[in-house]
Design a protein around this motif. Sequence first.
Motif, PDB file in Angstrom:
ATOM      1  N   UNK A 119       0.908  -1.231  -0.157  1.00 15.23           N
ATOM      2  CA  UNK A 119       0.011  -0.091  -0.011  1.00 15.23           C
ATOM      3  C   UNK A 119       0.853   1.171  -0.175  1.00 15.23           C
ATOM      4  N   UNK A 120       2.030   1.293   0.704  1.00 13.87           N
ATOM      5  CA  UNK A 120       2.679   2.480   0.884  1.00 13.87           C
ATOM      6  C   UNK A 120       3.518   2.714  -0.365  1.00 13.87           C
ATOM      7  N   UNK A 121       3.777   1.498  -0.823  1.00 14.06           N
ATOM      8  CA  UNK A 121       4.878   1.764  -2.171  1.00 14.06           C
ATOM      9  C   UNK A 121       4.168   1.205  -3.489  1.00 14.06           C
ATOM     10  N   UNK A 122       2.851   1.425  -3.625  1.00 12.20           N
ATOM     11  CA  UNK A 122       2.138   0.839  -4.761  1.00 12.20           C
ATOM     12  C   UNK A 122       2.508   1.802  -5.913  1.00 12.20           C
ATOM     13  N   UNK A 123       2.830   3.086  -5.827  1.00 15.79           N
ATOM     14  CA  UNK A 123       3.485   3.771  -6.901  1.00 15.79           C
ATOM     15  C   UNK A 123       4.924   3.580  -7.360  1.00 15.79           C
TER      16      UNK A 123
ATOM     17  N   UNK B  35      -5.342   2.452 -12.231  1.00 15.14           N
ATOM     18  CA  UNK B  35      -5.303   4.060 -12.144  1.00 15.14           C
ATOM     19  C   UNK B  35      -4.120   4.509 -13.028  1.00 15.14           C
ATOM     20  N   UNK B  36      -3.067   3.879 -12.908  1.00 16.29           N
ATOM     21  CA  UNK B  36      -1.823   4.212 -13.534  1.00 16.29           C
ATOM     22  C   UNK B  36      -1.731   3.945 -14.969  1.00 16.29           C
ATOM     23  N   UNK B  37      -2.356   2.585 -15.161  1.00 18.19           N
ATOM     24  CA  UNK B  37      -2.297   2.292 -16.557  1.00 18.19           C
ATOM     25  C   UNK B  37      -3.746   1.871 -16.822  1.00 18.19           C
TER      26      UNK B  37
END
Length: 242
Positions: free
Chosen positions: A101-105, A141-143
Motif C-alpha cells: 500500500x505504501x509503495x504501490x506507486x 489507475x496508473x495504466x
Amino acid sequence: MTVTGPATDDVPRSALADTLLERLTAVYAGAADPVRADAMRAYMKDVAPFLGLPTPERRALSRTVLAGTPRPTETDCTAVALRCWALPEREYHYFAVDYLRRHAGRCSSPFLPVVRRLITTASWWDTVDPLAAHVVGALVAADPRLTATMDDWIADDDLWVARTALLHQLRRKDRTDAERLFAYCLRQSGHPDFFIRKAIGWCLREYAKTDPEAVRGFLARERGRFAPLTVREALRNIGAGG
C-alpha cells in the motif's frame, strides 16, 4: 525453509528483502502472544495461524523494522511480498499488504500478476480488500489498459478475484468509471456467496458518496436482480429516495 522464508526460483533476489525479512521475523516473533494468537485465528475462521499481534502494536513494530531502509524498487516489492506470504503467520501477510500500500506507486503493470498470486493464496477479506482497493486500484489507475484485465477478473471463478474487480475502484470517487462499476455489479448480481454480495453493496455505497442519484437510479431499475443484503448495503447512507 528458513524462518525468513524461502528464496525460491520464482522470488527475485533482493538485498532489501533480505534485510527486512531478517528484521521482521526477529521483531515480530519476539513480541508474539500465543493466547491472543489463538483468539485471532478463531476470529479469522482459521485462515492462517497468528502470532497474536494487535494492529497498533504490529504497526509500531513494523516502523522499527523499516527504520533507515531505502525506498524499494518493484523487484524489492515482489520479493518482500512473496517471501512474507511464504511464512505461515498472518501478521507477515499484513506487513506485506501495508508495505505494498505504501509503495504501490513504485510498481507498474507487470506487478499485477504478483498481486493476483497474493489474492488467491490464503485468501480472506483481511488481505484481499486492501490489496484490491489500494494496490490493484493504484495499478489500474496508473495504466488504464489494465481495465481489460479487470473485465476478465470480474468473470473469474475465484470469488476473491471477482471481489477484487468489484472493489478496485473503491477510492476513485469522481474518477470512477460508473458504467463499468454498474456493469460489474450486474455481472455478479446472482452470485450466491456472501462476500460477493457484500462487495457489490459496498462499492455501490462508496460510489453513492460521490453520486447518490446515480446509485439510486441504478437500483431503482435493477434492484430485483440483487440480494436484499446488497441493496441494504448500497443504500445504507442515502436511502431509496423518492
